[in-house]
Design a protein around this motif. Structure first.
Motif, short mmCIF file in Angstrom:
data_model
loop_
_atom_site.label_atom_id
_atom_site.label_comp_id
_atom_site.label_asym_id
_atom_site.label_seq_id
_atom_site.Cartn_x
_atom_site.Cartn_y
_atom_site.Cartn_z
N ALA A 277 17.72 53.70 42.59
CA ALA A 277 16.24 53.12 43.53
C ALA A 277 17.00 53.24 44.36
CB ALA A 277 15.90 51.65 42.49
N VAL B 205 20.08 39.28 38.19
CA VAL B 205 19.29 40.36 38.01
C VAL B 205 17.15 39.76 38.46
CG1 VAL B 205 17.49 42.35 37.88
CG2 VAL B 205 20.08 42.55 37.77
N ILE C 194 13.62 40.21 39.14
CA ILE C 194 12.62 40.79 39.96
C ILE C 194 11.62 40.11 40.17
CG2 ILE C 194 10.56 42.30 38.85
CD1 ILE C 194 12.65 43.02 36.44
N GLU D 270 16.50 45.93 45.95
CA GLU D 270 16.24 46.97 45.93
C GLU D 270 14.69 47.51 45.05
OE1 GLU D 270 18.96 48.94 42.35
OE2 GLU D 270 17.76 48.53 41.55
N PHE E 17 11.88 48.49 42.96
CA PHE E 17 11.13 48.18 42.25
C PHE E 17 10.28 49.49 41.08
CE2 PHE E 17 7.28 47.19 39.27
CZ PHE E 17 8.00 46.16 37.98
N MET E 18 10.97 49.56 40.26
CA MET E 18 10.83 51.19 39.67
C MET E 18 9.55 50.53 38.59
SD MET E 18 14.38 53.53 39.98
CE MET E 18 15.47 52.08 39.01
N GLU F 59 12.22 52.06 29.86
CA GLU F 59 13.57 52.02 29.97
C GLU F 59 14.54 53.51 29.50
OE1 GLU F 59 14.32 47.72 31.61
OE2 GLU F 59 16.12 48.42 30.89
N LYS G 39 14.81 42.95 26.67
CA LYS G 39 15.79 42.07 27.32
C LYS G 39 15.12 41.09 27.39
CE LYS G 39 19.09 44.53 30.01
NZ LYS G 39 19.19 45.68 30.07
N MET H 218 15.60 54.08 34.51
CA MET H 218 14.33 54.24 34.01
C MET H 218 14.01 56.06 34.12
SD MET H 218 12.18 52.04 33.77
CE MET H 218 12.44 50.36 35.37
N LEU I 187 19.50 53.15 36.95
CA LEU I 187 19.04 51.08 37.36
C LEU I 187 20.14 50.22 37.13
CD1 LEU I 187 16.54 50.23 34.16
CD2 LEU I 187 16.16 49.58 36.54
N GLU I 188 21.40 51.18 36.90
CA GLU I 188 22.37 50.23 36.63
C GLU I 188 23.56 50.75 35.61
OE1 GLU I 188 23.50 46.55 34.21
OE2 GLU I 188 22.00 47.09 32.73
P1 AMP Z 1 20.21 44.72 34.61
O1 AMP Z 1 21.22 43.66 34.52
O2 AMP Z 1 20.69 45.70 36.51
O3 AMP Z 1 20.46 46.24 33.84
O4 AMP Z 1 18.98 44.49 35.36
C1 AMP Z 1 18.16 43.94 34.08
C2 AMP Z 1 17.38 44.52 34.26
O5 AMP Z 1 16.65 44.34 35.16
C3 AMP Z 1 16.85 45.65 33.51
O6 AMP Z 1 17.83 45.82 32.48
C4 AMP Z 1 15.85 46.65 34.30
O7 AMP Z 1 14.23 46.10 33.52
C5 AMP Z 1 15.88 45.08 35.44
N1 AMP Z 1 15.60 46.25 36.67
C6 AMP Z 1 16.66 46.39 36.95
N2 AMP Z 1 16.51 46.74 38.84
C7 AMP Z 1 15.53 46.93 38.18
C8 AMP Z 1 14.28 47.95 39.72
N3 AMP Z 1 15.19 48.56 40.50
N4 AMP Z 1 13.37 48.37 38.95
C9 AMP Z 1 12.28 47.85 37.80
N5 AMP Z 1 13.55 46.96 36.91
C10 AMP Z 1 14.65 46.35 37.05
#
Ligand code: AMP
Ligand code: GLY
Length: 425
Positions: free
Chosen positions: A118, A153, A155, A185, A187-188, A192, A214, A273, A282-283
Motif C-alpha cells: 500500500a 493497526v 483502520i 497508509e 486502505f486496501m 487476505e 482477526k 491482500m 499488508l505486513e
Molecule cells: P497487521 O497487524 O499489519 O497485520 O494489520 C492487522 C490487520 O489490519 C490486517 O490483517 C488487515 O486486515 C488490516 N490492514 C492492515 N493494513 C491494511 C491496509 N493497508 N488496508 C486494509 N487493511 C489493512
C-alpha cells in the motif's frame, strides 16, 4: 537430539507437535509452555523475555536446537543471545527480525526494492502526520511503527478517527515507544491471505497458504484479536497468484534483506491482500502465525527438524517442502469478553476426547494445569483443529470437535472458513 521451544501459545503447541513427530528428537523442553505443551515437553516457568534465564536453561539442559516462537523475543534479539552462548537457534537474529519489528523499516524496504504494498508515508512528528491526514483519502490506515501486541493497526473510517489514532499512538503513547513513529497508509480491499515461508538467508520455500479471521465477532465485526480461527489452504491463493508472488514479493524480499546486510533465516510470514491491482504486502512477520501454524504445520509432510536445520545451515535449496493434499480448519475457543475483559481459571472438560481421534488436534493457547485439572488462563484458550479431505469437510469436522470441550464462558466464531463457500467448485 534435545530441542527447546521458546513460547507458550497455540503456535508453540503446534510447533511442539511437529517437533515431537521427528524421530531425531528424544527430549523436548519448552519455556514457559502451557498445559497442552506439557504433554509433549518438559516445561519450565521462564518468561520469553527473560533472556538470561532462557539461555542458562538451554545451556544447563545442553539443548542441540532452540526454536523461538513469538515476535517479542525475536525482535529483542534472543536468537543472537543463544548463538553467542554457542546454542543453535532457529529464527531470525535481531538485525533480520526488524522486518517485523519496525513497520517503517519494512515499508521503506518494499519501496526501495519495488515490492508491491500500500502507498504510505512515515512520520516521526504528530503535527506532520496530522497535517498529512487533511489531504488523505478515507478510509485510511494508521499503524504504530513497533510491536504493539497486534493492536497497533487502526483502520480509520473518518478523518476524526484517523486524527485520534495519531494522537493515541504518538502523543498519548498508547503503545509506548512502538508509537515513536507512525505509518499512514492507503486502505486496501480484497481477500487476505497468510503465506508462511522458510528462509535460509538466500533461498525461500513457501508453505501451504492460510487465512486468519482477526475480528472477534461473526461476519468480521467487533474488535481486532490475535486471531479467532484459520483455514488452510486458501482457495484464493491460486497457482498463478503464487507464481506472481514468488517473482515479485517472496524472492525479492529475501534478496532485499540479504542486500541490506540482514540475511533472514527463519520464517517470514507474508500477510497479503489480493487486491484488484494484484497481490500486495499488508505486513511481514518474522515468525509462524498464530493461529496459522495450527492449520499449516499439521499438513506438512517433512520432518520439521530437517527443514529448520537446513535454514540455519543455508541448505534450504536441497529441501523439498511437501504438504498433504488435504485441508485444515482451526476454530479458536476463547473466553467470553475477549479481547477486552474476561475471567480465567475455569476448568476445561473433554480434552481427553482428542487423544482418541486421529486428524483432530486441540492446541492449547491460554491454559494452565492446576490441582483442579486444566483451567483457562488467557483470552484465547484452545485452537480446535481438524483435517478433512477438503475445506468444507475440515470445517464440519472442526466445528463438530468444538462440542467435545467445554468451559465456563466458552466463546467462538461460527463462520470460520465461510469465505470458502464463495469459491466455485
Ligand atoms: P497487521 O497487524 O499489519 O497485520 O494489520 C492487522 C490487520 O489490519 C490486517 O490483517 C488487515 O486486515 C488490516 N490492514 C492492515 N493494513 C491494511 C491496509 N493497508 N488496508 C486494509 N487493511 C489493512
Ligand atoms: N495470525 C496473525 C499473526 O500471527 O500475526
Amino acid at each position: 537430539m534435545k530441542v527447546l521451544i521458546v513460547g507458550g501459545g497455540g503456535r508453540e503447541h503446534a510447533i511442539a507437535a511437529a517437533v515431537a513427530k521427528s524421530p531425531q528428537v528424544d527430549k523436548l523442553y519448552c519455556v514457559p509452555g502451557n498445559a497442552g505443551i506439557a504433554q509433549l515437553a518438559e516445561c519450565a516457568d521462564i518468561k520469553v523475555m527473560e533472556f538470561e534465564s532462557v539461555v542458562s536453561f538451554a545451556k544447563e539442559k545442553e539443548v542441540d536446537l532452540a526454536i523461538v516462537g513469538p515476535d517479542d523475543p525475536l525482535v529483542g534479539g534472543l536468537v543472537d543471545e543463544l548463538e553467542n552462548a554457542g546454542i543453535r537457534a532457529f529464527g531470525p537474529n535481531k538485525k533480520a527480525a526488524i522486518l517485523e519489528g519496525s513497520k517503517a523499516f519494512s515499508k521503506d524496504l518494499m519501496k526501495k526494492y519495488g515490492i508491491p504494498t500500500a502507498q504510505y508515508e512515515v512520520f516521526t512528528k504528530a503535527a506532520d502526520a496530522l497535517k498529512y491526514l487533511d489531504g488523505a483519502k478515507i478510509p485510511v490506515v494508521v499503524k504504530a511503527d513497533g510491536l504493539a501486541l497486534g493492536k497497533g493497526v487502526l483502520i480509520c473510517n473518518t478523518l476524526k478517527e484517523a486524527r485520534n489514532a495519531v494522537k493515541d499512538i504518538m502523543l498519548d503513547k498508547k503503545f509506548g515507544t512502538a508509537g515513536n513513529k507512525v505509518v499512514i497508509e492507503e486502505f486496501m480491499t480484497g481477500h487476505e491471505v497468510s503465506v508462511l515461508s522458510f528462509c535460509d538467508g538466500k533461498t525461500i520455500k513457501i508453505m501451504s497458504s492460510a487465512q486468519d479471521h482477526k475480528r472477534a465477532g461473526d461476519g468480521d465485526t467487533g474488535l481486532n484479536t490475535g486471531g479467532m480461527g484459520t483455514f488452510s489452504p486458501s482457495p484464493f491463493f491460486t497457482k498463478s497468484i503464487e507464481t506472481y508472488c514468488m517473482k515479485h514479493i517472496f524472492k525479492p524480499t529475501v534478496e532485499a534483506m540479504s542486500k541490506e546486510g540482514r540475511p533472514f533465516k527463519g520464517v517470514i510470514f507474508f500477510g497479503l491482500m489480493l487486491t484488484e491491482d494484484g497481490p500486495k504486502v499488508l505486513e511481514y512477520n518474522a515468525r509462524f502465525g498464530d493461529p496459522e501454524a495450527q492449520v499449516v504445520l499439521p499438513r506438512m509432510k517433512n520432518d520439521i527438524i530437517d527443514v529448520m536445520e537446513a535454514c540455519i545451515d543455508g541448505k534450504l535449496g536441497k529441501v523439498r517442502l511437501e504438504f498433504e493434499d488435504n485441508a485444515a480448519v482451526c476454530v479458536v475457543l476463547a473466553e467470553n469478553g475477549y479481547p477486552v475483559k474476561y475471567t480465567k481459571g475455569h476448568v476445561i472438560t473433554g480434552l481427553e476426547e482428542f487423544k482418541r481421534k486421529r486428524n483432530y488436534f486441540c492446541f492449547h493457547a491460554g491454559t494452565k494445569k492446576t490441582s483442579k485439572g486444566v483451567v483457562t488462563n488467557g483470552g484465547r484458550v484452545l485452537g480446535v483443529t481438524a483435517l478433512g479431505s477438503d475445506l468444507k469437510k475440515a470445517r464440519a469436522n472442526a466445528y463438530k470437535a468444538t462440542e467435545w470441550v467445554d468451559f465456563e464462558g466458552k466463546y467462538m466464531r461460527h463462520d470460520i472458513g465461510k469465505a470458502i463457500d464463495e469459491v466455485k467448485e
